[in-house]
Scaffold this motif. Sequence first.
Motif, PDB file in Angstrom:
ATOM      1  N   ILE A 142      25.963  42.241 -38.539  1.00  0.00           N
ATOM      2  CA  ILE A 142      26.688  42.417 -39.799  1.00  0.00           C
ATOM      3  C   ILE A 142      28.042  43.089 -39.522  1.00  0.00           C
ATOM      4  O   ILE A 142      29.010  42.898 -40.253  1.00  0.00           O
ATOM      5  N   THR A 143      28.113  43.832 -38.415  1.00  0.00           N
ATOM      6  CA  THR A 143      29.352  44.547 -38.092  1.00  0.00           C
ATOM      7  C   THR A 143      30.455  43.603 -37.607  1.00  0.00           C
ATOM      8  O   THR A 143      31.599  44.030 -37.453  1.00  0.00           O
ATOM      9  N   LEU A 144      30.117  42.335 -37.385  1.00  0.00           N
ATOM     10  CA  LEU A 144      31.144  41.364 -37.020  1.00  0.00           C
ATOM     11  C   LEU A 144      32.047  41.032 -38.206  1.00  0.00           C
ATOM     12  O   LEU A 144      33.148  40.517 -38.035  1.00  0.00           O
ATOM     13  N   LEU A 145      31.565  41.331 -39.409  1.00  0.00           N
ATOM     14  CA  LEU A 145      32.304  40.974 -40.624  1.00  0.00           C
ATOM     15  C   LEU A 145      33.320  42.064 -40.941  1.00  0.00           C
ATOM     16  O   LEU A 145      33.203  42.807 -41.920  1.00  0.00           O
ATOM     17  N   GLN A 146      34.342  42.159 -40.116  1.00  0.00           N
ATOM     18  CA  GLN A 146      35.294  43.260 -40.228  1.00  0.00           C
ATOM     19  C   GLN A 146      36.178  43.182 -41.464  1.00  0.00           C
ATOM     20  O   GLN A 146      36.810  44.160 -41.838  1.00  0.00           O
ATOM     21  N   SER A 147      36.247  42.011 -42.125  1.00  0.00           N
ATOM     22  CA  SER A 147      37.055  41.890 -43.337  1.00  0.00           C
ATOM     23  C   SER A 147      36.245  42.173 -44.600  1.00  0.00           C
ATOM     24  O   SER A 147      36.802  42.193 -45.697  1.00  0.00           O
ATOM     25  N   LEU A 148      34.944  42.382 -44.426  1.00  0.00           N
ATOM     26  CA  LEU A 148      34.051  42.519 -45.582  1.00  0.00           C
ATOM     27  C   LEU A 148      34.421  43.722 -46.441  1.00  0.00           C
ATOM     28  O   LEU A 148      34.614  44.830 -45.931  1.00  0.00           O
ATOM     29  N   GLU A 149      34.545  43.484 -47.757  1.00  0.00           N
ATOM     30  CA  GLU A 149      34.869  44.553 -48.702  1.00  0.00           C
ATOM     31  C   GLU A 149      33.704  44.884 -49.627  1.00  0.00           C
ATOM     32  O   GLU A 149      33.548  46.018 -50.052  1.00  0.00           O
ATOM     33  N   ARG A 150      32.899  43.859 -49.972  1.00  0.00           N
ATOM     34  CA  ARG A 150      31.787  44.065 -50.895  1.00  0.00           C
ATOM     35  C   ARG A 150      30.505  43.500 -50.291  1.00  0.00           C
ATOM     36  O   ARG A 150      30.473  42.345 -49.879  1.00  0.00           O
ATOM     37  N   LEU A 151      29.454  44.327 -50.244  1.00  0.00           N
ATOM     38  CA  LEU A 151      28.158  43.905 -49.719  1.00  0.00           C
ATOM     39  C   LEU A 151      27.080  44.323 -50.712  1.00  0.00           C
ATOM     40  O   LEU A 151      26.899  45.512 -50.977  1.00  0.00           O
ATOM     41  N   ASP A 152      26.391  43.324 -51.284  1.00  0.00           N
ATOM     42  CA  ASP A 152      25.353  43.589 -52.279  1.00  0.00           C
ATOM     43  C   ASP A 152      23.999  43.218 -51.688  1.00  0.00           C
ATOM     44  O   ASP A 152      23.693  42.041 -51.487  1.00  0.00           O
ATOM     45  N   SER A 195      21.114  44.733 -53.025  1.00  0.00           N
ATOM     46  CA  SER A 195      20.163  45.330 -53.960  1.00  0.00           C
ATOM     47  C   SER A 195      18.963  44.434 -54.224  1.00  0.00           C
ATOM     48  O   SER A 195      19.029  43.210 -54.123  1.00  0.00           O
ATOM     49  N   ASN A 196      17.854  45.070 -54.534  1.00  0.00           N
ATOM     50  CA  ASN A 196      16.600  44.389 -54.890  1.00  0.00           C
ATOM     51  C   ASN A 196      16.126  43.415 -53.819  1.00  0.00           C
ATOM     52  O   ASN A 196      15.935  42.227 -54.058  1.00  0.00           O
ATOM     53  N   ASN A 197      15.962  43.940 -52.614  1.00  0.00           N
ATOM     54  CA  ASN A 197      15.338  43.204 -51.528  1.00  0.00           C
ATOM     55  C   ASN A 197      14.168  44.044 -50.999  1.00  0.00           C
ATOM     56  O   ASN A 197      13.703  44.964 -51.679  1.00  0.00           O
ATOM     57  N   ASP A 198      13.696  43.729 -49.803  1.00  0.00           N
ATOM     58  CA  ASP A 198      12.585  44.479 -49.187  1.00  0.00           C
ATOM     59  C   ASP A 198      13.051  45.192 -47.923  1.00  0.00           C
ATOM     60  O   ASP A 198      12.302  45.345 -46.964  1.00  0.00           O
ATOM     61  N   ILE A 199      14.304  45.634 -47.927  1.00  0.00           N
ATOM     62  CA  ILE A 199      14.912  46.249 -46.742  1.00  0.00           C
ATOM     63  C   ILE A 199      14.434  47.690 -46.596  1.00  0.00           C
ATOM     64  O   ILE A 199      14.588  48.499 -47.518  1.00  0.00           O
ATOM     65  N   SER A 200      13.853  48.005 -45.441  1.00  0.00           N
ATOM     66  CA  SER A 200      13.349  49.357 -45.218  1.00  0.00           C
ATOM     67  C   SER A 200      14.303  50.206 -44.396  1.00  0.00           C
ATOM     68  O   SER A 200      14.218  51.436 -44.428  1.00  0.00           O
ATOM     69  N   SER A 201      15.206  49.574 -43.647  1.00  0.00           N
ATOM     70  CA  SER A 201      16.161  50.348 -42.857  1.00  0.00           C
ATOM     71  C   SER A 201      17.458  49.564 -42.697  1.00  0.00           C
ATOM     72  O   SER A 201      17.483  48.340 -42.830  1.00  0.00           O
ATOM     73  N   LEU A 202      18.540  50.284 -42.410  1.00  0.00           N
ATOM     74  CA  LEU A 202      19.849  49.677 -42.202  1.00  0.00           C
ATOM     75  C   LEU A 202      20.331  49.992 -40.799  1.00  0.00           C
ATOM     76  O   LEU A 202      20.066  51.080 -40.273  1.00  0.00           O
ATOM     77  N   PRO A 203      21.064  49.073 -40.168  1.00  0.00           N
ATOM     78  CA  PRO A 203      21.657  49.403 -38.863  1.00  0.00           C
ATOM     79  C   PRO A 203      22.737  50.461 -39.055  1.00  0.00           C
ATOM     80  O   PRO A 203      23.583  50.339 -39.933  1.00  0.00           O
ATOM     81  N   TYR A 204      22.688  51.508 -38.256  1.00  0.00           N
ATOM     82  CA  TYR A 204      23.657  52.591 -38.421  1.00  0.00           C
ATOM     83  C   TYR A 204      25.089  52.108 -38.218  1.00  0.00           C
ATOM     84  O   TYR A 204      26.036  52.642 -38.787  1.00  0.00           O
ATOM     85  N   SER A 205      25.258  51.047 -37.416  1.00  0.00           N
ATOM     86  CA  SER A 205      26.599  50.523 -37.162  1.00  0.00           C
ATOM     87  C   SER A 205      27.249  49.966 -38.427  1.00  0.00           C
ATOM     88  O   SER A 205      28.464  49.742 -38.454  1.00  0.00           O
ATOM     89  N   LEU A 206      26.462  49.743 -39.487  1.00  0.00           N
ATOM     90  CA  LEU A 206      27.023  49.298 -40.759  1.00  0.00           C
ATOM     91  C   LEU A 206      28.081  50.285 -41.255  1.00  0.00           C
ATOM     92  O   LEU A 206      29.024  49.914 -41.961  1.00  0.00           O
ATOM     93  N   GLY A 207      27.943  51.529 -40.871  1.00  0.00           N
ATOM     94  CA  GLY A 207      28.897  52.554 -41.277  1.00  0.00           C
ATOM     95  C   GLY A 207      30.298  52.332 -40.758  1.00  0.00           C
ATOM     96  O   GLY A 207      31.258  52.924 -41.258  1.00  0.00           O
ATOM     97  N   ASN A 208      30.458  51.467 -39.762  1.00  0.00           N
ATOM     98  CA  ASN A 208      31.782  51.200 -39.196  1.00  0.00           C
ATOM     99  C   ASN A 208      32.560  50.147 -39.967  1.00  0.00           C
ATOM    100  O   ASN A 208      33.731  49.906 -39.666  1.00  0.00           O
ATOM    101  N   LEU A 209      31.920  49.496 -40.947  1.00  0.00           N
ATOM    102  CA  LEU A 209      32.643  48.535 -41.775  1.00  0.00           C
ATOM    103  C   LEU A 209      33.493  49.273 -42.810  1.00  0.00           C
ATOM    104  O   LEU A 209      33.163  50.383 -43.225  1.00  0.00           O
ATOM    105  N   HIS A 210      34.566  48.625 -43.257  1.00  0.00           N
ATOM    106  CA  HIS A 210      35.473  49.248 -44.228  1.00  0.00           C
ATOM    107  C   HIS A 210      35.129  48.757 -45.631  1.00  0.00           C
ATOM    108  O   HIS A 210      35.958  48.164 -46.327  1.00  0.00           O
ATOM    109  N   LEU A 211      33.906  49.006 -46.045  1.00  0.00           N
ATOM    110  CA  LEU A 211      33.425  48.522 -47.334  1.00  0.00           C
ATOM    111  C   LEU A 211      33.987  49.345 -48.486  1.00  0.00           C
ATOM    112  O   LEU A 211      34.112  50.566 -48.393  1.00  0.00           O
ATOM    113  N   LYS A 212      34.315  48.636 -49.572  1.00  0.00           N
ATOM    114  CA  LYS A 212      34.711  49.311 -50.806  1.00  0.00           C
ATOM    115  C   LYS A 212      33.535  49.418 -51.768  1.00  0.00           C
ATOM    116  O   LYS A 212      33.546  50.237 -52.685  1.00  0.00           O
ATOM    117  N   PHE A 213      32.536  48.549 -51.566  1.00  0.00           N
ATOM    118  CA  PHE A 213      31.384  48.537 -52.468  1.00  0.00           C
ATOM    119  C   PHE A 213      30.147  48.132 -51.682  1.00  0.00           C
ATOM    120  O   PHE A 213      30.131  47.109 -51.007  1.00  0.00           O
TER     121      PHE A 213
END
Length: 513
Positions: free
Chosen positions: A219-229, A231-249
């Motif tokens: 997911i960290t390959l998406l360096q232009s990503l601004e919005r990631l939704d 919500s309402n899935n079965d996700i139990s954990s997130l990759p910590y590297s997600l924090g390196n994206l420049h998300l606005k939402f």
Amino acid sequence: MSRLKGAAGRDTRAGFRTEPRDCTTSVPQGLLKAARKSGQLNLSGRNLSEVPQCVWRINVDIPEEANQNLSFGATERWWEQTDLTKLIISNNKLQSITDDLRLLPALTVLDIHDNQLTSLPSAIRELENLQKLNVSHNKLKILPEEITNLRNLKGLYLQHNELTCIPEGFEQLSSLEDLELHVGENQIEMLGAEHLKHLNSILVLELRDNKLKSVPDEITLLQSLERLDLSNNDISSLPYSLGNLHLKFLALEGNPLRTIRREIINKGTQEVLKYLRSKIRDDRPTQSDSVTETAMTLPSESRVNVHAITTLKTLDYSDKQKTSIPDEVFDAVKSHIVTSVNFSKNELCEIPKRIVELKEMVSDVNLSFNKLSFVSLELCMLQKLTFLDLRNNFLNSLPEEMESLIRLQMINLSFNRFKILPEVLYRIPTLETVLISNNQVGSVDPQKMKMMENLTTLDLQNNDLLQIPPELGNCVNLRTLLLDGNPFRVPRAAILMKGTAAILEYLRDRIPT
């Protein structure tokens, strides 16, 4: 004549036939004539059960008025008319699209949302110029592999179907910008790394209301990503590297997250990203995280998840298809502190009155995917409410008493029946995010909106806006303004694709002096 030869070559029966007479009952001749000049045809909401042949053959057959020597002068020859580039046939009763679709090779926009399609024709591969495809709100279970041939596709809208997977070869759609794709409200269980490797230019990735269990590190390959939704899935954990994206939402509500606490999520996108970045250095779970993980490994069939109440401070009675919330659910709270309530995916016709018992503590309420036609005053008494999700209901208004929600930061009203932006929203100065897509909103008040100084995200996609007031350009605090899927003519698609800053600048330049 080269255009005609190309089109005729796709159908040996094409010739130069006149339009069938019975076509006029479903598509007025005036619309066809205008479409030949503009290159755009809108047949939305005409109760069509099939697409008339005259639509597919609009650039192949001789127009009826040409045979009658009408409307065509020396400087206006019918064979010099414009190829159809934009076709809107949304909000009809179409169950299928025929391979005659190949007769419109110049299409750049095809909008078929809100029909009853179960499949798409393989001939879609021949729409090599297609840039935007909207097939949301249908009954698609699979996508044809041929869709991966649309190399010029920039926007793909697949939300609210019955998809269970993303087709192989999807990574070939390297021109996607407007999304990876909008595939919310489907049945997708896995997002593979191969889907993301070549989509590094996408801005919006919407995967809400699926069955995703994890998010790949890629997911960290998406360096232009601004919005990631998510919500309402079965996700139990997130990759910590997600924090390196420049998300606005970033939306995470409605997931059984084990490695990030609710109070962090409630603080908003930037705090979540900051937390994830801090864990990159030390990805060992903390003691509190371990407790949460143990607490969430519970049988999903339990009526009241007491452990979620005690450890996550969440009152969860979602996805039960119930018409009311049993008293035992509220009784289970007892003296515990509850900050989050999730009653989504039921069949509630009214908000349970006992929710008022939580008014001193609850900050997050999810009532999405119910049958609410009004908002009760009990909800307006939740003084600490910060996040409110009311999407996918039958709402057409909000009570004035919601003005008392002085801490409300985010409200989701998408997929309801609003015809105007509710007046009370203008009077809630704390609002940062207003999501009201897929309604029938016909106007907004830019003067009142300018007073919403904290508003940074406004989603008005797929509404009935005939014009965008130039004064909206003065709302300079907006960081995300989404307007696609409305019938206005300006700003044009080329401006919309440049993003929010360009849209606001365009509007400001057109404010009367």
